[in-house]
Design a protein around this motif. Structure first.
Motif, PDB file in Angstrom:
ATOM      1  N   VAL A  21      51.070  29.604  75.343  1.00 38.62           N
ATOM      2  CA  VAL A  21      50.305  29.228  76.651  1.00 38.62           C
ATOM      3  C   VAL A  21      51.093  29.450  77.866  1.00 38.62           C
ATOM      4  O   VAL A  21      52.421  29.224  77.790  1.00 38.62           O
ATOM      5  CB  VAL A  21      49.953  27.861  76.588  1.00 38.62           C
ATOM      6  CG1 VAL A  21      49.323  27.474  77.961  1.00 38.62           C
ATOM      7  CG2 VAL A  21      48.854  27.583  75.447  1.00 38.62           C
ATOM      8  N   ALA A  22      50.769  30.055  78.766  1.00 38.46           N
ATOM      9  CA  ALA A  22      51.666  30.666  80.046  1.00 38.46           C
ATOM     10  C   ALA A  22      51.924  29.133  80.634  1.00 38.46           C
ATOM     11  O   ALA A  22      51.301  28.334  80.687  1.00 38.46           O
ATOM     12  CB  ALA A  22      50.741  31.281  80.878  1.00 38.46           C
ATOM     13  N   LYS A  23      53.309  29.168  81.163  1.00 36.11           N
ATOM     14  CA  LYS A  23      53.835  27.968  81.771  1.00 36.11           C
ATOM     15  C   LYS A  23      53.125  27.690  82.756  1.00 36.11           C
ATOM     16  O   LYS A  23      52.989  26.475  83.204  1.00 36.11           O
ATOM     17  CB  LYS A  23      55.277  28.375  82.473  1.00 36.11           C
ATOM     18  CG  LYS A  23      56.351  28.529  81.267  1.00 36.11           C
ATOM     19  CD  LYS A  23      57.471  29.092  81.837  1.00 36.11           C
ATOM     20  CE  LYS A  23      58.600  29.299  80.813  1.00 36.11           C
ATOM     21  NZ  LYS A  23      58.306  30.156  79.766  1.00 36.11           N
ATOM     22  N   TRP A  24      52.276  28.480  83.823  1.00 40.29           N
ATOM     23  CA  TRP A  24      51.483  28.154  84.929  1.00 40.29           C
ATOM     24  C   TRP A  24      50.081  27.603  84.124  1.00 40.29           C
ATOM     25  O   TRP A  24      49.270  27.180  85.060  1.00 40.29           O
ATOM     26  CB  TRP A  24      51.274  29.088  85.736  1.00 40.29           C
ATOM     27  CG  TRP A  24      50.655  30.298  85.159  1.00 40.29           C
ATOM     28  CD1 TRP A  24      49.304  30.705  85.274  1.00 40.29           C
ATOM     29  CD2 TRP A  24      51.496  31.555  84.353  1.00 40.29           C
ATOM     30  NE1 TRP A  24      49.143  32.147  84.767  1.00 40.29           N
ATOM     31  CE2 TRP A  24      50.353  32.483  84.257  1.00 40.29           C
ATOM     32  CE3 TRP A  24      52.905  31.600  84.385  1.00 40.29           C
ATOM     33  CZ2 TRP A  24      50.793  33.780  83.605  1.00 40.29           C
ATOM     34  CZ3 TRP A  24      53.165  32.947  83.733  1.00 40.29           C
ATOM     35  CH2 TRP A  24      52.098  33.891  83.425  1.00 40.29           C
ATOM     36  N   GLN A  25      49.775  27.728  83.075  1.00 45.50           N
ATOM     37  CA  GLN A  25      48.306  27.372  82.422  1.00 45.50           C
ATOM     38  C   GLN A  25      48.408  25.880  81.918  1.00 45.50           C
ATOM     39  O   GLN A  25      49.493  25.466  81.480  1.00 45.50           O
ATOM     40  CB  GLN A  25      47.957  28.356  81.172  1.00 45.50           C
ATOM     41  CG  GLN A  25      47.728  29.594  81.765  1.00 45.50           C
ATOM     42  CD  GLN A  25      46.442  29.820  82.686  1.00 45.50           C
ATOM     43  OE1 GLN A  25      45.493  29.375  82.492  1.00 45.50           O
ATOM     44  NE2 GLN A  25      46.538  30.781  83.737  1.00 45.50           N
ATOM     45  N   SER A  26      47.248  25.285  81.686  1.00 46.20           N
ATOM     46  CA  SER A  26      47.243  24.129  81.065  1.00 46.20           C
ATOM     47  C   SER A  26      46.139  24.189  79.714  1.00 46.20           C
ATOM     48  O   SER A  26      45.141  25.120  79.863  1.00 46.20           O
ATOM     49  CB  SER A  26      46.666  22.870  81.935  1.00 46.20           C
ATOM     50  OG  SER A  26      45.531  23.080  82.521  1.00 46.20           O
ATOM     51  N   GLY A  28      44.817  24.535  75.905  1.00 47.50           N
ATOM     52  CA  GLY A  28      44.980  25.445  74.881  1.00 47.50           C
ATOM     53  C   GLY A  28      46.300  25.543  73.667  1.00 47.50           C
ATOM     54  O   GLY A  28      46.971  24.590  74.217  1.00 47.50           O
ATOM     55  N   SER A  29      46.433  26.317  72.890  1.00 48.84           N
ATOM     56  CA  SER A  29      47.511  26.027  72.085  1.00 48.84           C
ATOM     57  C   SER A  29      47.860  27.603  71.370  1.00 48.84           C
ATOM     58  O   SER A  29      46.922  28.386  71.235  1.00 48.84           O
ATOM     59  CB  SER A  29      47.359  25.151  70.948  1.00 48.84           C
ATOM     60  OG  SER A  29      46.458  25.209  70.220  1.00 48.84           O
ATOM     61  N   GLN A 182      43.202  39.425  83.250  1.00 54.99           N
ATOM     62  CA  GLN A 182      42.971  38.567  82.247  1.00 54.99           C
ATOM     63  C   GLN A 182      41.816  39.288  81.279  1.00 54.99           C
ATOM     64  O   GLN A 182      41.063  40.203  81.558  1.00 54.99           O
ATOM     65  CB  GLN A 182      42.254  37.177  82.594  1.00 54.99           C
ATOM     66  CG  GLN A 182      43.181  36.395  83.211  1.00 54.99           C
ATOM     67  CD  GLN A 182      42.701  35.100  83.928  1.00 54.99           C
ATOM     68  OE1 GLN A 182      41.465  34.623  83.399  1.00 54.99           O
ATOM     69  NE2 GLN A 182      43.355  34.214  84.507  1.00 54.99           N
ATOM     70  N   THR A 184      39.130  38.867  77.828  1.00 53.90           N
ATOM     71  CA  THR A 184      38.372  38.062  76.871  1.00 53.90           C
ATOM     72  C   THR A 184      38.456  38.366  75.516  1.00 53.90           C
ATOM     73  O   THR A 184      38.138  39.632  75.438  1.00 53.90           O
ATOM     74  CB  THR A 184      36.998  37.720  77.579  1.00 53.90           C
ATOM     75  OG1 THR A 184      37.100  37.476  79.067  1.00 53.90           O
ATOM     76  CG2 THR A 184      36.389  36.819  76.662  1.00 53.90           C
TER      77      THR A 184
END
Length: 191
Positions: A21-26, A28-29, A182, A184
């Protein structure tokens, strides 16, 4: 598609979680992997492009130079999934690989037109490769040209004879809107 799966190949070869998971994302795993030898069979990009991408991914993931990742690019003779002898040779060279990625299905089908029923033998030979080696055999394949408007079920985006989709255990559709950073990834088949 290729870059995403090259990233997977490096992560599996290292035993590193895939799609951190990107550091700037919240939310997910990442997806855990089991460290295993990997084979990348390129009959699409060419050795320079393949090595450039793997070098960049290796740097990004801080991969040691001896990760168990074997790359074959436009080998001579070419890999021909329609020829059992060619498939047997790849199996013999697999060196306990647990992931074999083939880029791409259209270039390894031995001249069989992808819309022809002869694709059944190609897919059967690739199934034999997976069963014999115990490896996950991942095929990169292209979707139908449809200007982004597939219609019907998502699996209809897969190009070629119906025996291709029928032989797959799992199919993923990878899409990206033009100029977007991004992608999908959508499952279109799961057995």
């Amino acid at each position: 598609k290729s870059m995403l799966l090259q990233d997977l190949a490096v992560c599996v070869a290292m035993g590193k979680q895939w799609l951190e998971v990107a550091k700037w994302q919240s939310g997910g795993s990442p997806i855990p992997t089991i460290q295993s030898p990997v084979i990348w069979l390129d009959q699409d990009m060419g050795i320079d492009e393949v090595y450039t991408r793997f070098a960049a991914l290796g740097k990004q993931h801080k991969a040691p130079p001896d990760i168990p990742l074997q790359v074959y690019s436009f080998q001579d003779p070419p890999f021909d999934a329609n020829d059992p002898a060619s498939v047997i040779m790849l199996a013999a060279r697999s060196n306990n690989a647990k992931l074999i990625v083939i880029d791409n299905l259209g270039t390894i089908s031995g001249g069989i037109e992808e819309n022809a029923s002869g694709m059944r033998l190609v897919m059967s030979n690739l199934r034999w490769l997976a069963e014999t080696t115990g490896a996950a055999v991942v095929l990169i394949h292209h979707q139908r040209k449809s200007n982004g408007n597939v219609g019907g079920r998502a699996g209809d985006a897969l190009r070629g004879h119906s025996s291709i989709e029928a032989a797959l255990d799992y199919a993923l559709l990878v899409t990206r809107e033009p100029y977007s950073d991004q992608i999908t990834v959508k499952s279109t088949k799961s057995r």
